[in-house]
Design a protein around this motif. Sequence first.
Motif, PDB file in Angstrom:
ATOM      1  N   ASP A   1       0.785  -1.237   0.000  1.00 30.72           N
ATOM      2  CA  ASP A   1       0.000   0.000   0.000  1.00 30.72           C
ATOM      3  C   ASP A   1       0.816   1.285   0.000  1.00 30.72           C
ATOM      4  OD1 ASP A   1      -2.251  -1.641   0.191  1.00 30.72           O
ATOM      5  OD2 ASP A   1      -2.214  -1.616   2.377  1.00 30.72           O
ATOM      6  N   VAL A   2       2.140   1.199  -0.078  1.00 28.90           N
ATOM      7  CA  VAL A   2       2.981   2.393  -0.015  1.00 28.90           C
ATOM      8  C   VAL A   2       3.843   2.468  -1.274  1.00 28.90           C
ATOM      9  CG1 VAL A   2       4.838   3.567   1.240  1.00 28.90           C
ATOM     10  CG2 VAL A   2       3.044   2.374   2.510  1.00 28.90           C
ATOM     11  N   GLU A   3       3.900   3.672  -1.839  1.00 30.20           N
ATOM     12  CA  GLU A   3       4.753   3.927  -3.004  1.00 30.20           C
ATOM     13  C   GLU A   3       5.574   5.180  -2.725  1.00 30.20           C
ATOM     14  OE1 GLU A   3       4.389   4.818  -7.802  1.00 30.20           O
ATOM     15  OE2 GLU A   3       2.622   4.967  -6.525  1.00 30.20           O
ATOM     16  N   ILE A   4       6.885   5.082  -2.922  1.00 33.73           N
ATOM     17  CA  ILE A   4       7.799   6.205  -2.722  1.00 33.73           C
ATOM     18  C   ILE A   4       8.567   6.395  -4.016  1.00 33.73           C
ATOM     19  CG2 ILE A   4       9.700   7.138  -1.355  1.00 33.73           C
ATOM     20  CD1 ILE A   4       8.948   4.932   0.765  1.00 33.73           C
ATOM     21  N   THR A   5       8.556   7.621  -4.543  1.00 30.40           N
ATOM     22  CA  THR A   5       9.305   7.904  -5.761  1.00 30.40           C
ATOM     23  C   THR A   5      10.099   9.195  -5.586  1.00 30.40           C
ATOM     24  OG1 THR A   5       7.439   9.107  -6.751  1.00 30.40           O
ATOM     25  CG2 THR A   5       7.620   6.762  -7.275  1.00 30.40           C
ATOM     26  N   VAL A   6      11.179   9.290  -6.349  1.00 27.79           N
ATOM     27  CA  VAL A   6      11.980  10.513  -6.410  1.00 27.79           C
ATOM     28  C   VAL A   6      12.106  10.875  -7.874  1.00 27.79           C
ATOM     29  CG1 VAL A   6      14.238  11.551  -5.980  1.00 27.79           C
ATOM     30  CG2 VAL A   6      13.272   9.944  -4.326  1.00 27.79           C
ATOM     31  N   ASP A   7      11.753  12.116  -8.197  1.00 28.93           N
ATOM     32  CA  ASP A   7      11.835  12.576  -9.577  1.00 28.93           C
ATOM     33  C   ASP A   7      12.099  14.074  -9.587  1.00 28.93           C
ATOM     34  OD1 ASP A   7      11.684  12.478 -12.393  1.00 28.93           O
ATOM     35  OD2 ASP A   7       9.579  13.063 -12.344  1.00 28.93           O
ATOM     36  N   ASP A   8      13.171  14.458 -10.234  1.00 30.45           N
ATOM     37  CA  ASP A   8      13.497  15.877 -10.427  1.00 30.45           C
ATOM     38  C   ASP A   8      13.526  16.662  -9.118  1.00 30.45           C
ATOM     39  OD1 ASP A   8      14.273  17.971 -12.048  1.00 30.45           O
ATOM     40  OD2 ASP A   8      12.216  18.625 -12.437  1.00 30.45           O
ATOM     41  N   GLY A   9      14.140  16.056  -8.091  1.00 28.01           N
ATOM     42  CA  GLY A   9      14.292  16.729  -6.809  1.00 28.01           C
ATOM     43  C   GLY A   9      13.066  16.709  -5.922  1.00 28.01           C
TER      44      GLY A   9
ATOM     45  N   ASP B   1      18.525   8.836  -5.598  1.00 33.59           N
ATOM     46  CA  ASP B   1      18.681   7.460  -6.072  1.00 33.59           C
ATOM     47  C   ASP B   1      19.304   6.553  -5.010  1.00 33.59           C
ATOM     48  OD1 ASP B   1      21.014   8.987  -6.349  1.00 33.59           O
ATOM     49  OD2 ASP B   1      21.786   7.741  -7.987  1.00 33.59           O
ATOM     50  N   GLU B   2      19.786   7.135  -3.903  1.00 33.25           N
ATOM     51  CA  GLU B   2      20.356   6.346  -2.810  1.00 33.25           C
ATOM     52  C   GLU B   2      19.453   6.344  -1.571  1.00 33.25           C
ATOM     53  OE1 GLU B   2      24.422   7.457  -1.995  1.00 33.25           O
ATOM     54  OE2 GLU B   2      24.885   7.631  -4.131  1.00 33.25           O
ATOM     55  N   ALA B   3      18.208   6.777  -1.719  1.00 35.87           N
ATOM     56  CA  ALA B   3      17.272   6.841  -0.589  1.00 35.87           C
ATOM     57  C   ALA B   3      16.932   5.440  -0.081  1.00 35.87           C
ATOM     58  CB  ALA B   3      15.997   7.561  -1.008  1.00 35.87           C
ATOM     59  N   THR B   4      16.677   5.346   1.225  1.00 35.55           N
ATOM     60  CA  THR B   4      16.240   4.094   1.843  1.00 35.55           C
ATOM     61  C   THR B   4      14.971   4.369   2.644  1.00 35.55           C
ATOM     62  OG1 THR B   4      17.597   4.464   3.822  1.00 35.55           O
ATOM     63  CG2 THR B   4      18.598   3.192   2.015  1.00 35.55           C
ATOM     64  N   ALA B   5      14.198   3.321   2.889  1.00 28.53           N
ATOM     65  CA  ALA B   5      12.957   3.488   3.646  1.00 28.53           C
ATOM     66  C   ALA B   5      12.743   2.299   4.570  1.00 28.53           C
ATOM     67  CB  ALA B   5      11.771   3.629   2.694  1.00 28.53           C
TER      68      ALA B   5
ATOM     69  N   TYR C   1       9.708   0.848   7.645  1.00 27.06           N
ATOM     70  CA  TYR C   1       8.379   1.025   8.231  1.00 27.06           C
ATOM     71  C   TYR C   1       8.331   0.267   9.539  1.00 27.06           C
ATOM     72  CZ  TYR C   1       3.265   1.013   8.594  1.00 27.06           C
ATOM     73  OH  TYR C   1       1.963   1.189   9.013  1.00 27.06           O
ATOM     74  N   LYS C   2       8.017   0.988  10.625  1.00 23.70           N
ATOM     75  CA  LYS C   2       7.951   0.344  11.934  1.00 23.70           C
ATOM     76  C   LYS C   2       6.899   1.055  12.784  1.00 23.70           C
ATOM     77  CE  LYS C   2      10.768  -0.916  15.911  1.00 23.70           C
ATOM     78  NZ  LYS C   2      12.094  -0.844  16.533  1.00 23.70           N
ATOM     79  N   ASN C   3       6.011   0.281  13.386  1.00 20.55           N
ATOM     80  CA  ASN C   3       4.991   0.804  14.306  1.00 20.55           C
ATOM     81  C   ASN C   3       4.170   1.943  13.702  1.00 20.55           C
ATOM     82  OD1 ASN C   3       5.867  -1.023  16.282  1.00 20.55           O
ATOM     83  ND2 ASN C   3       7.339   0.436  17.097  1.00 20.55           N
ATOM     84  N   GLY C   4       3.829   1.822  12.431  1.00 20.71           N
ATOM     85  CA  GLY C   4       2.971   2.822  11.791  1.00 20.71           C
ATOM     86  C   GLY C   4       3.689   4.064  11.316  1.00 20.71           C
ATOM     87  N   VAL C   5       5.023   4.076  11.403  1.00 17.21           N
ATOM     88  CA  VAL C   5       5.791   5.239  10.963  1.00 17.21           C
ATOM     89  C   VAL C   5       6.760   4.802   9.861  1.00 17.21           C
ATOM     90  CG1 VAL C   5       7.433   7.032  11.645  1.00 17.21           C
ATOM     91  CG2 VAL C   5       5.608   6.349  13.217  1.00 17.21           C
ATOM     92  N   LEU C   6       6.694   5.512   8.733  1.00 21.15           N
ATOM     93  CA  LEU C   6       7.594   5.287   7.611  1.00 21.15           C
ATOM     94  C   LEU C   6       8.744   6.279   7.745  1.00 21.15           C
ATOM     95  CD1 LEU C   6       8.091   3.958   4.781  1.00 21.15           C
ATOM     96  CD2 LEU C   6       6.881   5.932   3.837  1.00 21.15           C
ATOM     97  N   THR C   7       9.981   5.775   7.733  1.00 17.80           N
ATOM     98  CA  THR C   7      11.159   6.629   7.826  1.00 17.80           C
ATOM     99  C   THR C   7      11.941   6.516   6.527  1.00 17.80           C
ATOM    100  OG1 THR C   7      11.285   6.295  10.217  1.00 17.80           O
ATOM    101  CG2 THR C   7      13.262   7.144   9.128  1.00 17.80           C
ATOM    102  N   ILE C   8      12.157   7.655   5.887  1.00 17.92           N
ATOM    103  CA  ILE C   8      12.904   7.711   4.631  1.00 17.92           C
ATOM    104  C   ILE C   8      14.180   8.506   4.895  1.00 17.92           C
ATOM    105  CG2 ILE C   8      12.882   8.464   2.222  1.00 17.92           C
ATOM    106  CD1 ILE C   8       9.776   8.367   2.472  1.00 17.92           C
ATOM    107  N   LYS C   9      15.306   7.961   4.442  1.00 13.44           N
ATOM    108  CA  LYS C   9      16.596   8.640   4.608  1.00 13.44           C
ATOM    109  C   LYS C   9      17.213   8.860   3.228  1.00 13.44           C
ATOM    110  CE  LYS C   9      17.458   6.745   9.180  1.00 13.44           C
ATOM    111  NZ  LYS C   9      18.337   5.953  10.025  1.00 13.44           N
ATOM    112  N   VAL C  10      17.631  10.094   2.992  1.00 17.08           N
ATOM    113  CA  VAL C  10      18.241  10.461   1.718  1.00 17.08           C
ATOM    114  C   VAL C  10      19.603  11.099   2.003  1.00 17.08           C
ATOM    115  CG1 VAL C  10      17.968  11.756  -0.431  1.00 17.08           C
ATOM    116  CG2 VAL C  10      15.931  10.929   0.774  1.00 17.08           C
ATOM    117  N   PRO C  11      20.695  10.527   1.463  1.00 15.73           N
ATOM    118  CA  PRO C  11      21.999  11.133   1.677  1.00 15.73           C
ATOM    119  C   PRO C  11      22.081  12.519   1.035  1.00 15.73           C
ATOM    120  CG  PRO C  11      22.212   8.925   0.726  1.00 15.73           C
ATOM    121  CD  PRO C  11      20.766   9.292   0.674  1.00 15.73           C
TER     122      PRO C  11
END
Length: 137
Positions: free
Chosen positions: A59-67, A105-109, A111-121
Amino acid sequence: MSSMLERLPGWPDLFGWVEKGLPGVHVAPGLHGIRIEEHLGDGTYVVRAELPGVDPDKDVEITVDDGLLTLRAERTEQSTEKHRTEFRYGTFARVLRLPAGAKGDEATAEYKNGVLTIKVPVPEAKTGTRAIPVRHV
C-alpha cells in the motif's frame, strides 16, 4: 465539553478542518495529506511519515523525480458496520522538495509501528569564501 460539542448538529469537525486547511482548497476529493516530521543533519535528510494501518509492501509507493520526493499510500476501509469512525480511508499523498544536492537514487525506507522513515543522503556542501576578481575593461 468535547462530547457536548460533538452532539450539536452542524458543529464542524475542527480537527478535520485544521488538518485539511481552508474549505475549497483541496482539488482532489478523497485525497488526504500525510503528517510528517523532517530534519537534515549528519549528511542525511530524514523524513518520518505517520502511516498507521497500511501494509508497506502493498500500500505504499515512494518515488523521487526531479528533486521531489513523493509518498503515496492507500488504506482501505474494512467492510464492517460501524457506529462511528474517525479513521481516514482512501489515498494519502505528500510531495516534498529534497534539499539541494540530495542523492534521491540512494534513498532508503523503513516502516515500523505505523511510521515510515525515509533517509536520503545529502553530501556536505563546501562552505568557503572565494574572491572574485574584477576585470578592468
